[in-house]
Design a protein around this motif. Structure first.
Motif, PDB file in Angstrom:
ATOM      1  N   UNK A 129       0.821  -1.223   0.000  1.00 60.35           N
ATOM      2  CA  UNK A 129       0.000   0.000   0.000  1.00 60.35           C
ATOM      3  C   UNK A 129       0.851   1.269   0.000  1.00 60.35           C
ATOM      4  N   UNK A 130       0.358   2.277  -0.730  1.00 64.28           N
ATOM      5  CA  UNK A 130       0.958   3.609  -0.839  1.00 64.28           C
ATOM      6  C   UNK A 130       2.239   3.634  -1.673  1.00 64.28           C
ATOM      7  N   UNK A 131       2.618   2.503  -2.281  1.00 62.50           N
ATOM      8  CA  UNK A 131       3.775   2.482  -3.181  1.00 62.50           C
ATOM      9  C   UNK A 131       3.367   3.084  -4.517  1.00 62.50           C
ATOM     10  N   UNK A 132       4.327   3.725  -5.181  1.00 60.62           N
ATOM     11  CA  UNK A 132       4.046   4.351  -6.467  1.00 60.62           C
ATOM     12  C   UNK A 132       3.807   3.303  -7.553  1.00 60.62           C
ATOM     13  N   UNK A 133       2.884   3.604  -8.457  1.00 60.64           N
ATOM     14  CA  UNK A 133       2.517   2.675  -9.516  1.00 60.64           C
ATOM     15  C   UNK A 133       2.878   3.196 -10.905  1.00 60.64           C
ATOM     16  N   UNK A 134       3.742   4.184 -10.966  1.00 56.12           N
ATOM     17  CA  UNK A 134       4.061   4.834 -12.245  1.00 56.12           C
ATOM     18  C   UNK A 134       4.576   3.831 -13.262  1.00 56.12           C
ATOM     19  N   UNK A 135       5.536   2.990 -12.864  1.00 58.83           N
ATOM     20  CA  UNK A 135       6.137   2.042 -13.800  1.00 58.83           C
ATOM     21  C   UNK A 135       5.629   0.615 -13.604  1.00 58.83           C
ATOM     22  N   UNK A 136       4.603   0.453 -12.807  1.00 56.45           N
ATOM     23  CA  UNK A 136       4.095  -0.885 -12.523  1.00 56.45           C
ATOM     24  C   UNK A 136       3.092  -1.299 -13.601  1.00 56.45           C
ATOM     25  N   UNK A 137       3.334  -2.489 -14.195  1.00 59.82           N
ATOM     26  CA  UNK A 137       2.436  -3.016 -15.220  1.00 59.82           C
ATOM     27  C   UNK A 137       1.547  -4.142 -14.678  1.00 59.82           C
ATOM     28  N   UNK A 138       2.012  -4.770 -13.569  1.00 63.04           N
ATOM     29  CA  UNK A 138       1.277  -5.906 -13.015  1.00 63.04           C
ATOM     30  C   UNK A 138       1.189  -5.775 -11.495  1.00 63.04           C
ATOM     31  N   UNK A 139       0.016  -6.085 -10.961  1.00 61.81           N
ATOM     32  CA  UNK A 139      -0.192  -6.126  -9.514  1.00 61.81           C
ATOM     33  C   UNK A 139      -0.512  -7.573  -9.138  1.00 61.81           C
ATOM     34  N   UNK A 140       0.198  -8.114  -8.161  1.00 63.72           N
ATOM     35  CA  UNK A 140       0.003  -9.493  -7.720  1.00 63.72           C
ATOM     36  C   UNK A 140      -0.795  -9.508  -6.407  1.00 63.72           C
ATOM     37  N   UNK A 141      -1.833 -10.313  -6.401  1.00 62.96           N
ATOM     38  CA  UNK A 141      -2.717 -10.408  -5.233  1.00 62.96           C
ATOM     39  C   UNK A 141      -2.814 -11.867  -4.802  1.00 62.96           C
ATOM     40  N   UNK A 142      -2.644 -12.119  -3.510  1.00 65.27           N
ATOM     41  CA  UNK A 142      -2.823 -13.462  -2.965  1.00 65.27           C
ATOM     42  C   UNK A 142      -4.028 -13.455  -2.037  1.00 65.27           C
ATOM     43  N   UNK A 143      -4.979 -14.338  -2.336  1.00 68.40           N
ATOM     44  CA  UNK A 143      -6.192 -14.453  -1.524  1.00 68.40           C
ATOM     45  C   UNK A 143      -6.081 -15.631  -0.570  1.00 68.40           C
ATOM     46  N   UNK A 144      -6.733 -15.504   0.576  1.00 69.72           N
ATOM     47  CA  UNK A 144      -6.719 -16.598   1.541  1.00 69.72           C
ATOM     48  C   UNK A 144      -8.032 -16.606   2.304  1.00 69.72           C
TER      49      UNK A 144
END
Length: 653
Positions: free
Chosen positions: A638-653
């Protein structure tokens, strides 16, 4: 010689003619006079008469889940007389025993059947519970040994009624049983009330054939009604909601060691009953308390009185009431608050939020007995609700002129009046839905086996009780009771829930029992447009202190847990999630740094996959989601910059 020949010829002709006349006469007698008797004799030898009946209709929940249905079961039997006359019966019997379709030893059973055959006995049952799969395999064995259809060893079909989760539905759906000792019919619940729709029609079917073998002739014509099956019922009950309601009530019922517990969930906008549940220690009592038992509701009754006072403009939301030290004397009786902390000046809103008994007495004083009675009647508390469930109990109406001095005062806070739980939640629904009293119902529609709707139950508006504006005010005040008042244990972070708790003294034989209570809660959600109204009651909950037996402790947490599970099940987004979505869509997770707009990662912890997809909808960021449930971890943090991010990884539990 010639004369003798002619004489003999005439004599023979006369004899033949006489016989011919006798034959003609006999034919006329048979065809015209005795034809009925001969036809009946022929029929008795050739006609096979079968009593045929249609299948009983099924009962489904609102999504098509079968709650009650009929299945074919078969009895495997033997005709001992035919068996001993057959050469192949013994081998077929041996194979059926070897393959466990008959759970007896071969030699003793064979001896028994032969003994019965010598006695000319015609029937012995071998297995009474054969299903469709086993039936096919048994028929293959009988055919292999050449005795299929010869009534040596044979199968007879019977219908059996099966019920899904009888622990959830028995007291609602009901069951069938023998009433006239010949046929089963509905004896309880919906099975009983809708018997005329569910039962199949009966008819006699006659087939010409070999009666002794029960085989019809290929040329025989049998006529019968095409569709004898009963109708299917489709309930308003939602099996998923039923499971949730039952599960949460059962957990608290065991935790509080209550004598009884019951709950009901309703759609307040139309009267549909979505789920019911109840538990009791006394297993001998088979009445369904939701429809057939009366309770003194206690403080959950207060919203009805306040709504009536607001509607009559006798009070406003901010009207002040001086409750002094928390006591008030009426007709030489002292009425006290449940808590010593409740004293001083309270507004109407605070009277409801803090559940002030004295405040309610003061509100009740603004009505005449006749006016108060009129609103009880408008809320439907003096009549049956009209729900489609048998033996609904009706409240007793005591005319205002017969009220004793304390009657109106005690009724103001829900004591001294007995109503069914269904009456209570129906009236409460009118308070929150805009002011309309609906007739509750359990059966949505009735269809034939082809799906054609034969009858449909539509929402029935009985009357307007309060104005939409008053209803909106009541929703707002009851939301405050959840946020800050006695219903705080029903609060669910991010969701708007309204409600009211009750802790009524338990009465027995006309007297109140010390330290025994009826703890309850009524609630609804979402507040802005209620879709679900819930009522939960615990009868004689146990605890070390009064606080443990109160509605706020014994009942309110159940409402909160129901809200959590139903909102997830029905994908109702929380208020906080709505804000996140707006931020995500309209502001693109932007923050300003050195006069530059940067994309930042939101905190997704605890959200579902669907909520995450909704947040990132329309963005260029690829989502990689693994697992099931809610978010356990995310990358980036959370609160990290997403300017150069193309993919977000999510783990559900």
């Amino acid at each position: 010689m010639k004369n003798n020949f002619i004489l003999r010829t005439f004599m023979c002709s006369d004899i033949i003619l006489f016989c011919f006349f006798i034959l003609i006469f006999r034919m006329i007698q048979i065809q015209l006079f005795d034809s009925k008797n001969y036809k009946e004799a022929v029929k008795s030898q050739t006609d096979i008469v079968k009593n045929e009946g249609g299948e009983r209709g099924n009962i489904y929940d609102s999504k098509g889940k079968g709650l009650a249905y009929s299945i074919n079961m078969y009895e495997l039997s033997v005709d001992p007389k035919r068996f001993v006359e057959s050469e192949k019966g013994a081998e077929a019997l041996k194979e059926l025993i070897n393959k466990k379709y008959i759970k007896e030893n071969y030699k003793p059973l064979l001896v028994t059947i032969k003994r019965l055959g010598e006695q000319k006995r015609r029937y012995k049952r071998l297995n009474k519970n054969v299903d469709d799969v086993e039936k096919k395999e048994i028929e293959d064995i009988l055919e292999k040994h050449g005795i299929k259809g010869k009534n040596i060893i044979f199968l007879e079909v019977r219908k059996e009624r099966r019920y899904y989760r009888s622990d959830l539905y028995f007291f609602l759906v009901g069951n069938i049983g023998f009433k006239n000792k010949t046929e089963k019919e509905g004896v309880f619940g919906i099975e009983y009330l809708y018997e005329n729709y569910l039962k199949g029609e009966k008819t006699l079917k006659t087939i010409s054939g070999i009666r002794g073998l029960g085989i019809g002739l290929p040329t025989s014509q049998a006529r019968t009604k095409v569709n004898l099956n009963g109708m299917d019922l489709h309930l308003t009950i939602d099996n998923d909601l039923q499971y949730i309601l039952n599960d949460e009530v059962e957990k608290q019922y065991k935790k509080t060691n209550a004598e009884e517990a019951y709950a009901i969930m309703m759609d307040p906008n139309n009267g549909k009953i979505l789920a019911t549940s109840f538990f009791r220690k006394n297993k001998k009592n088979v009445a369904n308390p939701i429809f057939q038992s009366q309770i003194e509701p206690g403080s959950i009754f207060k919203p009805l009185v306040i709504a009536a006072a607001l509607n009559e403009k006798k009070i406003t939301r901010n009207t002040n009431f001086d409750i002094g030290d928390g006591t008030i004397k009426k007709y030489k009786h002292t009425i006290r608050e449940s808590s010593r902390k409740i004293k001083g000046i309270l507004t109407t809103e605070e009277v409801l939020k803090r559940s002030s008994n004295v405040g309610m007495v003061l509100i009740g004083d603004r009505f005449t007995n006749e006016e108060f009675d009129h609103y009880l009647e408008k809320f439907g508390l003096y009549e049956k609700t009209g729900v489609d469930y048998p033996y609904e109990k009706k409240a007793r109406h005591v005319l205002p002129k017969s009220w004793h001095g304390l009657k109106k005062s005690t009724m103001s806070f829900g004591q001294g009046i007995a109503i069914t739980p269904l009456q209570m939640i129906t009236a409460f629904s009118a308070v929150i839905n805009g002011g309309t009293l609906y007739q509750p119902y359990l059966v949505e529609k009735i269809t034939d086996r082809d799906g054609l709707v034969i009858r449909r139950n539509l929402p029935l508006e009985k009357r307007k009780v309060i104005s939409p504006n008053v209803s909106q005010q009541m929703r707002s005040m009851m939301e405050l009771a959840v946020l800050e008042g006695t219903v705080v244990k029903a609060h669910v972070e991010g969701y708007r829930v309204g409600g009211k708790t009750g802790t009524a003294q338990f009465s027995e034989n006309g007297r109140y029992v010390k330290n025994e209570y009826l703890a309850s809660v009524v609630g609804f959600f979402p507040v802005e447009k209620p879709q679900y109204a819930v009522m939960v009651v615990f009868f004689k909950p146990q605890g070390d202190a009064w606080y443990d037996k109160s509605g706020g402790t014994a009942a309110a947490p159940v409402l909160g847990e129901i809200v959590k599970r139903v909102t997830k099940l029905k994908n109702i987004y929380s208020q906080s999630i709505e804000n996140i979505k707006v931020q995500g869509k309209k502001q693109n997770f932007k923050k300003v740094e050195n006069n530059q707009e940067l994309l930042v990662m939101p905190d997704l912890k605890g959200m579902s996959a669907r909520e995450i997809i909704e947040i990132f909808k329309g963005s260029d960021i690829e989502l990689e989601i693994s697992g099931v449930g809610v978010v356990e971890s995310q990358s980036p943090e959370p609160k990290k910059e997403l300017v150069d991010v193309k993919k977000v990884k999510i783990k559900l539990s």
